[in-house]
Design a protein around this motif. Structure first.
Motif, PDB file in Angstrom:
ATOM      1  N   UNK A   1       1.211  -1.005   0.197  1.00 49.60           N
ATOM      2  CA  UNK A   1       0.282  -0.438  -0.032  1.00 49.60           C
ATOM      3  C   UNK A   1       0.409   0.695  -0.514  1.00 49.60           C
ATOM      4  N   UNK A   2       0.498   2.321  -0.541  1.00 51.36           N
ATOM      5  CA  UNK A   2       1.251   3.684  -0.584  1.00 51.36           C
ATOM      6  C   UNK A   2       1.548   4.187   1.025  1.00 51.36           C
ATOM      7  N   UNK A   3       2.649   4.555   0.936  1.00 56.14           N
ATOM      8  CA  UNK A   3       2.820   4.588   2.539  1.00 56.14           C
ATOM      9  C   UNK A   3       3.287   3.877   3.294  1.00 56.14           C
ATOM     10  N   UNK A   4       3.253   2.011   2.746  1.00 49.29           N
ATOM     11  CA  UNK A   4       3.945   1.256   4.271  1.00 49.29           C
ATOM     12  C   UNK A   4       4.967   1.459   3.960  1.00 49.29           C
ATOM     13  N   UNK A   5       5.952   1.415   5.171  1.00 48.47           N
ATOM     14  CA  UNK A   5       7.380   0.870   4.899  1.00 48.47           C
ATOM     15  C   UNK A   5       7.817  -0.541   5.190  1.00 48.47           C
ATOM     16  N   UNK A   6       8.989  -0.734   4.198  1.00 50.21           N
ATOM     17  CA  UNK A   6       8.968  -2.437   3.501  1.00 50.21           C
ATOM     18  C   UNK A   6      10.487  -2.306   3.896  1.00 50.21           C
ATOM     19  N   UNK A   7      10.589  -3.629   4.252  1.00 47.48           N
ATOM     20  CA  UNK A   7      12.303  -3.868   4.494  1.00 47.48           C
ATOM     21  C   UNK A   7      12.548  -4.656   3.082  1.00 47.48           C
ATOM     22  N   UNK A   8      13.597  -4.202   2.346  1.00 42.63           N
ATOM     23  CA  UNK A   8      13.780  -5.268   0.955  1.00 42.63           C
ATOM     24  C   UNK A   8      15.262  -5.341   0.577  1.00 42.63           C
ATOM     25  N   UNK A   9      15.617  -6.272  -0.223  1.00 42.43           N
ATOM     26  CA  UNK A   9      17.263  -6.848  -0.922  1.00 42.43           C
ATOM     27  C   UNK A   9      17.790  -6.164  -1.692  1.00 42.43           C
ATOM     28  N   UNK A  10      18.247  -5.197  -2.126  1.00 43.40           N
ATOM     29  CA  UNK A  10      18.646  -4.622  -3.425  1.00 43.40           C
ATOM     30  C   UNK A  10      18.983  -5.410  -4.621  1.00 43.40           C
ATOM     31  N   UNK A  11      18.349  -5.327  -5.224  1.00 41.42           N
ATOM     32  CA  UNK A  11      18.955  -6.695  -6.922  1.00 41.42           C
ATOM     33  C   UNK A  11      19.311  -5.547  -8.211  1.00 41.42           C
TER      34      UNK A  11
ATOM     35  N   UNK B   1      20.983  -4.688   2.489  1.00 41.86           N
ATOM     36  CA  UNK B   1      19.467  -4.737   2.857  1.00 41.86           C
ATOM     37  C   UNK B   1      18.666  -3.453   3.287  1.00 41.86           C
ATOM     38  N   UNK B   2      17.626  -2.651   2.268  1.00 41.66           N
ATOM     39  CA  UNK B   2      17.137  -1.005   2.591  1.00 41.66           C
ATOM     40  C   UNK B   2      15.621  -1.088   3.028  1.00 41.66           C
ATOM     41  N   UNK B   3      15.043  -0.085   4.063  1.00 40.16           N
ATOM     42  CA  UNK B   3      13.875   0.012   4.267  1.00 40.16           C
ATOM     43  C   UNK B   3      13.644   1.396   3.450  1.00 40.16           C
ATOM     44  N   UNK B   4      12.183   0.545   3.252  1.00 37.79           N
ATOM     45  CA  UNK B   4      12.081   1.766   2.237  1.00 37.79           C
ATOM     46  C   UNK B   4      10.219   1.830   2.178  1.00 37.79           C
TER      47      UNK B   4
ATOM     48  N   UNK C   1      -1.303  -1.495 -10.082  1.00 38.26           N
ATOM     49  CA  UNK C   1      -1.877  -2.244 -10.169  1.00 38.26           C
ATOM     50  C   UNK C   1      -2.345  -3.180 -11.287  1.00 38.26           C
ATOM     51  N   UNK C   2      -2.080  -3.961 -11.914  1.00 40.56           N
ATOM     52  CA  UNK C   2      -1.850  -4.884 -12.843  1.00 40.56           C
ATOM     53  C   UNK C   2      -3.062  -5.985 -12.595  1.00 40.56           C
ATOM     54  N   UNK C   3      -3.682  -6.606 -13.997  1.00 37.54           N
ATOM     55  CA  UNK C   3      -4.521  -7.731 -13.411  1.00 37.54           C
ATOM     56  C   UNK C   3      -3.388  -9.403 -13.346  1.00 37.54           C
ATOM     57  N   UNK C   4      -2.463  -9.170 -13.218  1.00 34.91           N
ATOM     58  CA  UNK C   4      -0.867  -9.953 -12.819  1.00 34.91           C
ATOM     59  C   UNK C   4      -0.385  -9.303 -12.081  1.00 34.91           C
ATOM     60  N   UNK C   5       0.074  -8.238 -12.349  1.00 38.13           N
ATOM     61  CA  UNK C   5       1.229  -7.671 -11.225  1.00 38.13           C
ATOM     62  C   UNK C   5       1.974  -6.848 -10.540  1.00 38.13           C
ATOM     63  N   UNK C   6       1.811  -6.173  -9.532  1.00 42.02           N
ATOM     64  CA  UNK C   6       2.218  -4.856  -9.158  1.00 42.02           C
ATOM     65  C   UNK C   6       3.410  -4.523  -9.451  1.00 42.02           C
ATOM     66  N   UNK C   7       3.570  -3.420  -9.528  1.00 39.81           N
ATOM     67  CA  UNK C   7       4.620  -2.411  -9.487  1.00 39.81           C
ATOM     68  C   UNK C   7       4.630  -2.018  -8.058  1.00 39.81           C
ATOM     69  N   UNK C   8       6.131  -1.288  -7.637  1.00 40.54           N
ATOM     70  CA  UNK C   8       5.560  -0.559  -6.520  1.00 40.54           C
ATOM     71  C   UNK C   8       6.723   0.477  -6.906  1.00 40.54           C
ATOM     72  N   UNK C   9       6.675   1.760  -6.431  1.00 43.82           N
ATOM     73  CA  UNK C   9       7.435   2.807  -6.591  1.00 43.82           C
ATOM     74  C   UNK C   9       8.107   2.859  -4.979  1.00 43.82           C
ATOM     75  N   UNK C  10       9.424   3.308  -4.402  1.00 46.42           N
ATOM     76  CA  UNK C  10       9.419   3.525  -3.013  1.00 46.42           C
ATOM     77  C   UNK C  10      10.485   4.813  -2.578  1.00 46.42           C
ATOM     78  N   UNK C  11      10.892   4.776  -1.427  1.00 43.75           N
ATOM     79  CA  UNK C  11      11.968   6.283  -1.117  1.00 43.75           C
ATOM     80  C   UNK C  11      12.259   5.736  -0.788  1.00 43.75           C
TER      81      UNK C  11
END
Lengths: 174, 640
Positions: free
Chosen positions: A80-90, A142-145, A152-162
């Protein structure tokens, strides 16, 4: 964000599978079919927690296949917009970097990286490097974004982070 | 990321218009009416033409396609102004200029930019530019302004490290790859030339009915490639741009650049390229190509770009060609055919391990680099001089190759084509030569494809060098004026045959666009000669501009040079080996033609007609040959 949701899935089964192992086969097929998929409506189906019912099989005329309507509960992940998530840079390039948050790919544009972090094209592998601190963002960091937007598309989700805000950016290695 | 942008009146308005009301003020949303105008309908125009009244009978409104805050209107925008064409009307301060987009979503504010409504004409809205700049294709695009900004950053880095960008093609430029299993057998036999051949599987090349990749790829690095890359790495930032697949490109880079020091991740393959048949500099350098040099063995895929340094294709596995030249559907077939046909197994010629092409290219690249930075050293403050442009430097180097030569072509350009429009004229001028249509004072070279034409005769009396057309092709392929003596037509005429000329040319088989259909050409010209022969004239020395007669028989190995690119590949068929008469004008096959195509229309008595029982002896015996000889002789005597 993760949710526990009750979902349903329809399985068509060829008559050659009708037999004592039928129930097992349906369960196996359900796991195979749905886990790891993504739908725009529910998000990524991470794991099937419980199969509530496999339903009554209904033989379809003309093909002889049986149709089972399974209902199950599954852990789903929907950003969701505004959510803070942890991820790994690819992947890092001059336009920004991609981070994987579980199955979700989040793109962080170079405009949304801390102002003092500059792209260093000569480093191998390429990275974003801070001029004031020793913070570097490169592949496998490892980054926090914070998520800025989702498409949101039928079978895909793209997200933009900061990572251009307090407490965001590189996470210390445990 | 706020930015003030200019907004133009759309070109789609029914000009001329007259502004009636200026509406927008403060915040502007997508779809907000900016101004209202009046225009004249077609009906009213017809009335007006008849002298009636009714100008400005219709009204319309101009709605904003972008959102933002009104900064200011242009001076001229006020009610009553008549506008004839599109021009800048107002300035909007956008809170986000959407510089980076991911799958149509702004990478900065997260807005969806693909909304499709009446404000966007021609499909989903395309915000200012949408360039893919990264080597991968993960769906990130940038706007024109952002592309410029990023390119400036790259440019600064390059200038400060005194480097340029170099785009390197793989197939037949720095390596040669085949899937012919014969190579595997040869490696096992321990052939020396194959010592550095690398073999690999491609994970995505799984044949039908297999679960794992089965096909071996054999890659031969071009001699000196490592040294070449190491040297160029100091002068250039190198990128790979190949028509192969991503996995193929990565596999090849593992071979030539195992440490990833030369190319890093800067690989762009067919998977990221939008087209299967062409490459574009704009894919990586959307706005500024002044610091980019390209090396490739094919010029046709690039179109006419000045940045290209064409490399003579590396043809190590003879008869194999480029395995990545076709589109994906045809390519699978091509690979299958190659694995099965084993073109190499039929080849008796030993594999040739000497190739100094990369050394030559390295010299040119070093020259370009030094010219660029010499010009850059003379800069005044921060302005970059005009000479700092690869697109100027390369044509300049090219134009010095044949500087001072004035060429006349003989027997090279087909008669039906205007000489001025032919490719060879264009090429000659690109390489700095002047061209003349006919022999005349001032000419320095007569470039000929055949012996004994009128032009060569007149030229030789005028103290001009008369050279084979190979001289020209080789000069422009190697960017170096060749020694005329080695290609002199006189050398061939006096004591030696053109064969000797050929020995001086390692990579032979150059010919002009007009000479492509060698065999067909022969048929026609042979027929013509036959005709002439039968009419009693034995002079084939006239300037017939014959397209078919080629001096210096093409050897088996054929190389495509710059000016041949426009020809379809199919026309580059090799002539059969037994036609070694091609160069020898005294022993033309006209006589043999006589046998095959006896003159028709002559009356032949019934009893003398040739009877054929329908059976053809596949292996002609000595007797047959004798018979043929007799027939030929008798016909000869008849004619003479």
């Amino acid at each position: 964000m993760f949710f526990l949701r009750q979902l349903s899935h329809t399985i068509l089964l060829h008559p050659s599978y009708f037999g004592a192992q039928l129930e097992d086969y349906i369960r196996k097929k359900l796991y195979e079919d749905v886990e790891g998929t993504c739908s725009g409506k529910h998000g990524y189906i991470i794991s099937v927690v419980q199969i509530i019912s496999t339903g009554e099989g209904k033989i379809l005329p003309s093909t002889g296949q049986a149709r089972f309507r399974c209902t199950y509960t599954a852990v789903v992940m929907k950003p969701f917009k505004g959510e803070v998530v942890d991820g790994k840079v690819a992947n890092v390039n001059k336009m920004g970097f991609f981070a994987m948050v579980g199955p979700l790919q989040v793109f962080v544009s170079s405009h949304l990286v801390h102002a003092d972090m500059k792209f260093d094209p000569n480093a191998s592998p390429p990275c974003y490097r801070s001029s004031s601190t020793d913070e570097t963002i490169t592949k496998d960091t490892k980054v926090r974004i914070q998520i800025v937007g989702c498409r949101v598309e039928a079978n895909d989700i793209f997200a933009i982070g900061t990572i251009r805000a307090d407490y965001l950016g590189q996470l210390p290695d445990e | 990321m706020s930015e003030t942008v200019s907004v133009e009146l759309p070109t789609s308005l029914p000009y001329p218009i007259r502004i009636t009301r200026v509406l927008a003020d403060g915040e502007v949303q997508r779809g907000t009416a900016l101004l209202e105008y009046a225009f004249t309908s077609d009906e009213a125009r017809k009335e007006l033409a008849k002298g009636g009244k009714g100008e400005w009978d219709m009204v319309g409104s101009w709605d904003s396609a972008i959102e933002g805050r009104l900064d200011r209107w242009e001076e001229w925008v006020k009610p009553g102004t008549r506008v004839e064409r599109s021009k800048i009307a107002l300035w909007l301060e956008q809170s986000c200029s959407h510089p980076v987009q991911l799958h149509g979503m702004c990478g900065v504010c997260g807005r969806d930019l693909t909304t499709d409504d009446y404000l966007t004409r021609g499909g989903p809205s395309k915000y200012a530019g949408s360039y893919e700049m990264s080597h991968d294709s993960l769906g990130v695009t940038v706007s024109t302004n952002e592309a410029k900004r990023l390119e400036n950053v790259t440019k600064e880095t390059l200038l400060s490290s005194k480097r340029l960008s170099l785009i390197v093609d793989l197939d037949q430029t720095i390596i040669h790859t085949t899937v012919d299993p014969t190579v595997g057998e040869w490696i096992e036999q321990g052939k020396k030339a194959l010592e550095d051949v690398a073999k690999f599987h491609l994970p995505d090349d799984v044949p039908l009915g297999y679960t794992a990749p089965d096909r071996w790829y054999y890659t031969k690095p071009r001699p000196g490639v490592n040294q070449f890359l190491r040297r160029m790495n100091e002068l250039y930032e190198m990128h790979v741009y190949t028509m192969g697949t991503r996995t193929y490109a990565e596999a090849i880079c593992n071979v030539v650049d195992p440490d990833k020091t030369f190319f890093g991740g800067r690989i762009i393959s067919r998977d990221e390229n939008k087209s299967f048949s062409s490459k574009s500099l704009k894919r990586l350098f959307p706005t500024d190509q002044s610091m980019v040099v390209v090396i490739d063995d094919r010029a046709d895929v690039w179109g006419e770009i000045p940045n290209l340094v064409k490399v003579v294709p590396y043809d190590f596995f003879i008869g194999v060609g480029d395995i990545n030249k076709a589109d994906s559907m045809a390519q699978t077939k091509l690979l299958d055919a190659q694995s099965e046909d084993r073109p190499l197994a039929k080849e008796s010629e030993p594999l040739n391990n000497d190739d100094a092409e990369l050394e030559r290219v390295a010299k040119i690249l070093a020259q370009i680099h030094s010219t660029f930075y010499r010009a850059y050293a003379q800069r005044v403050k921060d302005t970059i001089p005009m000479g700092c442009d690869v697109e100027v430097i390369i044509p300049d180097i090219k134009s010095r190759v044949l500087e001072g030569c004035t060429l006349v072509f003989s027997g090279v350009i087909p008669k039906h084509q205007a000489a001025e429009t032919s490719g060879i004229f264009h090429a000659a001028e690109m390489f700095g030569a002047r061209t003349m249509l006919d022999v005349g004072p001032g000419m320095t070279h007569c470039v000929t494809a055949t012996v004994g034409t009128e032009k060569t005769y007149r030229a030789s009396r005028m103290d001009a060098a008369v050279v084979w057309v190979e001289w020209f092709h080789k000069s422009i392929a190697l960017w170096k004026r060749q020694d005329e003596r080695a290609f002199s037509i006189n050398g061939a005429e006096s004591s030696t045959s053109p064969k000797q000329v050929e020995n001086g040319i390692p990579e032979d088989g150059v010919d002009d666009g007009g000479l492509d259909n060698l065999l067909d050409g022969w048929d026609e010209s042979a027929d013509a000669e036959l005709q002439a022969f039968m009419e009693g004239s034995s002079d084939y020395g006239e300037d017939t501009e014959s397209v078919g007669s080629v001096p210096g028989s093409p050897s088996k190995k054929r190389v495509r040079y710059a000016d041949e690119e426009s020809l379809p590949l199919e026309s580059f068929r090799d002539p059969p080996e037994d036609q070694d008469w091609a160069g020898d004008s005294d022993d033309r096959p006209a006589k043999r033609r006589l046998l095959l195509e006896a003159p028709t229309g002559d009356y032949v008595p019934e009893g003398n007609r040739f009877q054929w029982d329908g059976k053809m002896d596949e292996n002609p015996t000595a007797e047959d040959d004798l018979f043929a000889q007799m027939l030929e002789d008798s016909l000869d005597s008849e004619i003479s």
